[in-house]
Scaffold this motif. Sequence first.
Motif, PDB file in Angstrom:
ATOM      1  N   SER A  91       0.828  -1.211   0.000  1.00  0.00           N
ATOM      2  CA  SER A  91       0.000   0.000   0.000  1.00  0.00           C
ATOM      3  C   SER A  91       0.859   1.256   0.000  1.00  0.00           C
ATOM      4  CB  SER A  91      -0.932  -0.003   1.215  1.00  0.00           C
ATOM      5  OG  SER A  91      -1.793  -1.122   1.201  1.00  0.00           O
ATOM      6  N   MET A  92       1.931   1.255   0.798  1.00  0.00           N
ATOM      7  CA  MET A  92       2.820   2.412   0.864  1.00  0.00           C
ATOM      8  C   MET A  92       3.524   2.639  -0.472  1.00  0.00           C
ATOM      9  SD  MET A  92       2.836   4.079   3.737  1.00  0.00           S
ATOM     10  CE  MET A  92       4.430   4.903   3.644  1.00  0.00           C
ATOM     11  N   VAL A  93       4.052   1.569  -1.062  1.00  0.00           N
ATOM     12  CA  VAL A  93       4.784   1.699  -2.327  1.00  0.00           C
ATOM     13  C   VAL A  93       3.885   2.251  -3.424  1.00  0.00           C
ATOM     14  CG1 VAL A  93       5.916   0.387  -4.168  1.00  0.00           C
ATOM     15  CG2 VAL A  93       6.474  -0.084  -1.778  1.00  0.00           C
ATOM     16  N   LEU A  94       2.656   1.770  -3.492  1.00  0.00           N
ATOM     17  CA  LEU A  94       1.731   2.236  -4.523  1.00  0.00           C
ATOM     18  C   LEU A  94       1.245   3.659  -4.273  1.00  0.00           C
ATOM     19  CD1 LEU A  94      -0.364  -1.031  -4.983  1.00  0.00           C
ATOM     20  CD2 LEU A  94       1.168  -0.001  -6.670  1.00  0.00           C
ATOM     21  N   SER A  95       1.318   4.120  -3.030  1.00  0.00           N
ATOM     22  CA  SER A  95       0.832   5.467  -2.683  1.00  0.00           C
ATOM     23  C   SER A  95       1.854   6.555  -2.986  1.00  0.00           C
ATOM     24  CB  SER A  95       0.463   5.523  -1.192  1.00  0.00           C
ATOM     25  OG  SER A  95      -0.529   4.591  -0.879  1.00  0.00           O
ATOM     26  N   VAL A  96       3.136   6.228  -2.893  1.00  0.00           N
ATOM     27  CA  VAL A  96       4.189   7.242  -3.028  1.00  0.00           C
ATOM     28  C   VAL A  96       4.129   8.012  -4.348  1.00  0.00           C
ATOM     29  CG1 VAL A  96       6.686   7.583  -3.203  1.00  0.00           C
ATOM     30  CG2 VAL A  96       5.745   6.156  -1.372  1.00  0.00           C
ATOM     31  N   PRO A  97       3.942   7.357  -5.507  1.00  0.00           N
ATOM     32  CA  PRO A  97       3.941   8.124  -6.763  1.00  0.00           C
ATOM     33  C   PRO A  97       2.871   9.213  -6.830  1.00  0.00           C
ATOM     34  CG  PRO A  97       4.215   5.787  -7.225  1.00  0.00           C
ATOM     35  CD  PRO A  97       3.859   5.903  -5.774  1.00  0.00           C
ATOM     36  N   TRP A  98       1.854   9.130  -6.004  1.00  0.00           N
ATOM     37  CA  TRP A  98       0.769  10.107  -6.069  1.00  0.00           C
ATOM     38  C   TRP A  98       1.142  11.458  -5.473  1.00  0.00           C
ATOM     39  CZ3 TRP A  98      -3.241   9.370  -9.180  1.00  0.00           C
ATOM     40  CH2 TRP A  98      -3.459   8.062  -9.634  1.00  0.00           C
ATOM     41  N   VAL A  99       2.333  11.561  -4.872  1.00  0.00           N
ATOM     42  CA  VAL A  99       2.809  12.885  -4.445  1.00  0.00           C
ATOM     43  C   VAL A  99       3.032  13.778  -5.660  1.00  0.00           C
ATOM     44  CG1 VAL A  99       3.886  11.900  -2.394  1.00  0.00           C
ATOM     45  CG2 VAL A  99       5.276  12.273  -4.438  1.00  0.00           C
ATOM     46  N   LEU A 100       3.195  13.171  -6.836  1.00  0.00           N
ATOM     47  CA  LEU A 100       3.431  13.933  -8.068  1.00  0.00           C
ATOM     48  C   LEU A 100       2.172  14.598  -8.600  1.00  0.00           C
ATOM     49  CD1 LEU A 100       5.596  11.260  -9.948  1.00  0.00           C
ATOM     50  CD2 LEU A 100       6.439  13.258  -8.697  1.00  0.00           C
ATOM     51  N   ALA A 101       1.003  14.174  -8.120  1.00  0.00           N
ATOM     52  CA  ALA A 101      -0.265  14.550  -8.750  1.00  0.00           C
ATOM     53  C   ALA A 101      -0.743  15.935  -8.335  1.00  0.00           C
ATOM     54  CB  ALA A 101      -1.329  13.502  -8.439  1.00  0.00           C
ATOM     55  N   SER A 102       0.129  16.939  -8.472  1.00  0.00           N
ATOM     56  CA  SER A 102      -0.285  18.317  -8.181  1.00  0.00           C
ATOM     57  C   SER A 102      -0.905  18.979  -9.403  1.00  0.00           C
ATOM     58  CB  SER A 102       0.922  19.138  -7.714  1.00  0.00           C
ATOM     59  OG  SER A 102       1.925  19.155  -8.718  1.00  0.00           O
ATOM     60  N   GLY A 103      -0.825  18.312 -10.546  1.00  0.00           N
ATOM     61  CA  GLY A 103      -1.391  18.825 -11.786  1.00  0.00           C
ATOM     62  C   GLY A 103      -1.665  17.661 -12.721  1.00  0.00           C
ATOM     63  N   PRO A 104      -2.192  17.944 -13.902  1.00  0.00           N
ATOM     64  CA  PRO A 104      -2.567  16.850 -14.813  1.00  0.00           C
ATOM     65  C   PRO A 104      -1.395  15.983 -15.236  1.00  0.00           C
ATOM     66  CG  PRO A 104      -2.715  18.988 -15.898  1.00  0.00           C
ATOM     67  CD  PRO A 104      -2.544  19.257 -14.451  1.00  0.00           C
ATOM     68  N   VAL A 105      -0.236  16.589 -15.496  1.00  0.00           N
ATOM     69  CA  VAL A 105       0.924  15.798 -15.901  1.00  0.00           C
ATOM     70  C   VAL A 105       1.363  14.872 -14.767  1.00  0.00           C
ATOM     71  CG1 VAL A 105       3.348  15.886 -16.601  1.00  0.00           C
ATOM     72  CG2 VAL A 105       1.715  17.531 -17.548  1.00  0.00           C
ATOM     73  N   GLY A 106       1.391  15.395 -13.544  1.00  0.00           N
ATOM     74  CA  GLY A 106       1.772  14.583 -12.396  1.00  0.00           C
ATOM     75  C   GLY A 106       0.806  13.442 -12.143  1.00  0.00           C
ATOM     76  N   ALA A 107      -0.510  13.710 -12.323  1.00  0.00           N
ATOM     77  CA  ALA A 107      -1.512  12.663 -12.122  1.00  0.00           C
ATOM     78  C   ALA A 107      -1.348  11.549 -13.151  1.00  0.00           C
ATOM     79  CB  ALA A 107      -2.910  13.258 -12.195  1.00  0.00           C
ATOM     80  N   LEU A 108      -1.097  11.932 -14.407  1.00  0.00           N
ATOM     81  CA  LEU A 108      -0.876  10.925 -15.447  1.00  0.00           C
ATOM     82  C   LEU A 108       0.385  10.115 -15.156  1.00  0.00           C
ATOM     83  CD1 LEU A 108      -1.746  13.010 -18.643  1.00  0.00           C
ATOM     84  CD2 LEU A 108      -3.136  11.250 -17.553  1.00  0.00           C
ATOM     85  N   MET A 109       1.434  10.794 -14.677  1.00  0.00           N
ATOM     86  CA  MET A 109       2.665  10.088 -14.332  1.00  0.00           C
ATOM     87  C   MET A 109       2.408   9.082 -13.212  1.00  0.00           C
ATOM     88  SD  MET A 109       5.584  13.070 -14.501  1.00  0.00           S
ATOM     89  CE  MET A 109       6.791  11.949 -13.777  1.00  0.00           C
ATOM     90  N   ALA A 110       1.621   9.463 -12.203  1.00  0.00           N
ATOM     91  CA  ALA A 110       1.332   8.560 -11.084  1.00  0.00           C
ATOM     92  C   ALA A 110       0.585   7.325 -11.555  1.00  0.00           C
ATOM     93  CB  ALA A 110       0.524   9.300 -10.014  1.00  0.00           C
ATOM     94  N   ILE A 111      -0.373   7.509 -12.455  1.00  0.00           N
ATOM     95  CA  ILE A 111      -1.125   6.366 -12.984  1.00  0.00           C
ATOM     96  C   ILE A 111      -0.195   5.413 -13.721  1.00  0.00           C
ATOM     97  CG2 ILE A 111      -2.869   5.667 -14.673  1.00  0.00           C
ATOM     98  CD1 ILE A 111      -4.421   8.189 -13.969  1.00  0.00           C
ATOM     99  N   LEU A 112       0.676   5.962 -14.560  1.00  0.00           N
ATOM    100  CA  LEU A 112       1.573   5.115 -15.350  1.00  0.00           C
ATOM    101  C   LEU A 112       2.645   4.453 -14.490  1.00  0.00           C
ATOM    102  CD1 LEU A 112       1.999   7.336 -18.546  1.00  0.00           C
ATOM    103  CD2 LEU A 112       0.493   5.367 -18.200  1.00  0.00           C
ATOM    104  N   ILE A 113       3.177   5.173 -13.514  1.00  0.00           N
ATOM    105  CA  ILE A 113       4.203   4.601 -12.645  1.00  0.00           C
ATOM    106  C   ILE A 113       3.646   3.418 -11.854  1.00  0.00           C
ATOM    107  CG2 ILE A 113       5.600   5.031 -10.572  1.00  0.00           C
ATOM    108  CD1 ILE A 113       6.059   7.876 -11.635  1.00  0.00           C
TER     109      ILE A 113
END
Length: 405
Positions: A91-113
């Motif tokens: 759960s922790m590992v999958l949650s970390v990439p979502w710190v990037l989701a401050s904008g649309p590009v970051g949200a897309l990156m979190a989904i792909l990562i």
Amino acid sequence: MAPTVHTELAGVFSITAGSAWLSGGDSLLGPLCSVGLPLAVMLVRSGKKLDRMVVALGYYLVGCWPIVGAVTGYWGSEHWGIGVVVWLVASMVLSVPWVLASGPVGALMAILITALPPIGVIGWLSPLNAAGVLFPGTTWLGLLLLLGAIPVIYTPGCLRKYGALVLVLGSIGFNLSYREVLPPHSWVGVQTAIRPSNNNILKGIANNQGVIEAGLRAGAGAKVVVFPEAILDNWYPGTQHQLSSAIPRGQIWLVGAESKNSGSDAVMLTGHSHSNPEPVAKAAGLLLGGDWIPWEKDSLRPAWVQSVFIVEGKRVWASLCVEQVQPWTWLEAMAQRPDIILAMSNDWWAHSSTAPGIQMASTRAWARLMDIPLVMAVNLGQSQKSSSDLKAVFDSLRAVRSSVS
């Protein structure tokens, strides 16, 4: 920018989306609500990196809870501590990439990562599952529409207002026009209730005979008979002979077996009086349950990359066990454009776990997205359902299919 709310409210939204995977069973509720994860994270005020991770953590902690039941079901209740640790770490590992989701590009990156390796090897509960529910039959277009919805939500003014309306109306239109593709009548999935032999030779021989009896019963009149993943403990010459001598002429059996020769959890092809000693497909996903121990020479090993194979002139994709919840393996399948998907799993360990339902819900969502017929073959433990219960369920499914066609 997207509207923002307090972290607590976004967390409630995220937890609700994660809980849909548990309450929805094998329905499409979990895949549909998975789109709630990026929506919830995007509601957090900009600059709140830790808050975004916490909101995502709520989604994964709830949705990944069946990991604990899977560990205790497979290894025994005394290993609950390991199950809790695996649940928390995943759960922790999958949650970390979502710190990037401050904008649309970051949200897309979190989904792909979280969907692609290396983190994607545990990338279950991905928002990409929602594409099959919202935009069935659209393949890559559906994924692009789902991912394109994120910039629309972030963009203020008319684009957000009318873009969201277009996406909603488009989703309704795709669902109204979609008709599930049914597999050919000559392809049959076998449902079993067989416990592992645990290296007991006599039990293994009895299990093999149980597999044969189930195949002859369910596969009467079929051309291709599909069995659950790892339903056979081995693929030694004696096992091959036992099966091939019992298969009716003109029939092909696709059997899940632990192939010691190839060191893999594999799909084996066999027919009347002959068997293919080499697998037609190997498990590409991360092998769970302790079957993959990298430092041990004799351990089963993931293939990591899988290819379609040809049976009766059809391109076939086999999705084995945990692959059914991993988006990166489904993306491989989409790229190879199979004609039929085999959903093969062995859930003898899932006494009270909701993990098998999550597997099947994810499989159904991706099959809908690709508009490809699905043949299911599942082994359930005796403690879950009796074989007569299973037969009644799948007889009902066959009756519905016959009435539709």
